[in-house]
Write an enzyme that holds these catalytic residues in place. Sequence first.
Site, PDB file in Angstrom:
ATOM      1  N   SER A 149     -11.752  -1.103   2.108  1.00  0.00           N
ATOM      2  CA  SER A 149     -11.210  -1.733   3.320  1.00  0.00           C
ATOM      3  C   SER A 149     -10.475  -0.650   3.981  1.00  0.00           C
ATOM      4  O   SER A 149      -9.660  -0.044   3.591  1.00  0.00           O
ATOM      5  CB  SER A 149      -9.821  -2.715   2.793  1.00  0.00           C
ATOM      6  N   GLU A 166      -5.419   2.075   6.063  1.00  0.00           N
ATOM      7  CA  GLU A 166      -5.149   1.900   4.473  1.00  0.00           C
ATOM      8  C   GLU A 166      -5.742   3.218   3.969  1.00  0.00           C
ATOM      9  O   GLU A 166      -5.194   3.559   3.198  1.00  0.00           O
ATOM     10  CB  GLU A 166      -5.748   0.606   4.157  1.00  0.00           C
ATOM     11  N   ARG A 191       0.917  -1.349   0.026  1.00  0.00           N
ATOM     12  CA  ARG A 191       0.013   0.048  -0.069  1.00  0.00           C
ATOM     13  C   ARG A 191       0.920   1.244   0.063  1.00  0.00           C
ATOM     14  O   ARG A 191       0.561   2.154   0.606  1.00  0.00           O
ATOM     15  CB  ARG A 191      -0.916   0.097   1.130  1.00  0.00           C
TER      16      ARG A 191
END
Length: 301
Positions: free
Chosen positions: A219, A289, A169
């Site tokens: 998410s 995230e 990420r």
Amino acid sequence: MTLRQQGIDIQQNIPLSRFTFTKTGGPAEFLAFPKNLPELELLVKSVRQENMQLTVIGNASNLIIKDGGIDGLVIILTKMNQIIANESDCTISAQAGATIINTSNAARDAGLTGLEFAAGIPGSVGGAVFMNAGAYDGETENVIKSVKVLTRDGVFKTYTHDEMQFGYRHSIVQDTGDIVVSATFGLKAGEKKAIADRMKYLNDLRRAKQPLEYPSCGSVFKRPKGHFVGPMIIEAGLQGTRIGGAEDSKKHAGFIINVGGATATDYLNLIHLIQKVIKEKFDVDLQTEVRIIGKEKRIDD
């Protein structure tokens, strides 16, 4: 802003909740939707000259904008969305504002395989590159050949795959502040039906497991090493917890949904509660995230 005199539409005090997938977020002081690279370049250089804050947004799918909004100029790149497939060298080139879903569809139509994992990711190409988006054992870094960016100084440059320094990420543009303007994906020749079948299978899985019927930011948390976020939230008794209009999804505990009237503050308060309880129960530090930007809303606003 002086750019109004140069034919670029600059809107003022526009609620960003109109554009975020959570349907939350305060106003942009100034807002622009550049249609091409010259307009984007002009905007970036003007902001620098006027010493204004600059924030660049793609499809706003994995993003929380605080209720106080964003000062300075917000640029949303969704009008820069051209996608070109080159079957001869097995590449797809896409502007940053193109959705990664449409880019995946273009690859399918050209008989190019490698982007099937992105068939249901709702973000933009720029966002996918920025955060090295991934799903179902695929990540953006696996298919990136090169990335064109515009620096905050208004200079265009191109990064090779290795220069992007992808991680979980993460990509180098998170550190440099460079603005992704396009990306070239290196794919492989494939069979159109097999590609389409794989995409359908993954999208069916997504619909079955994720609360797509509600606004959400996707998410919320990064996966901590050695743990899975959803099961920890469930074991901690937090699934279904609601603060204001924000609820930890009963369908997928890793998602926070807007069940009606949620504010960004509701989202952030629920995130902080989950982080606090998970730390106490499992001694695990959950990192977000989702990208969180903007300023807190003042009491007198």
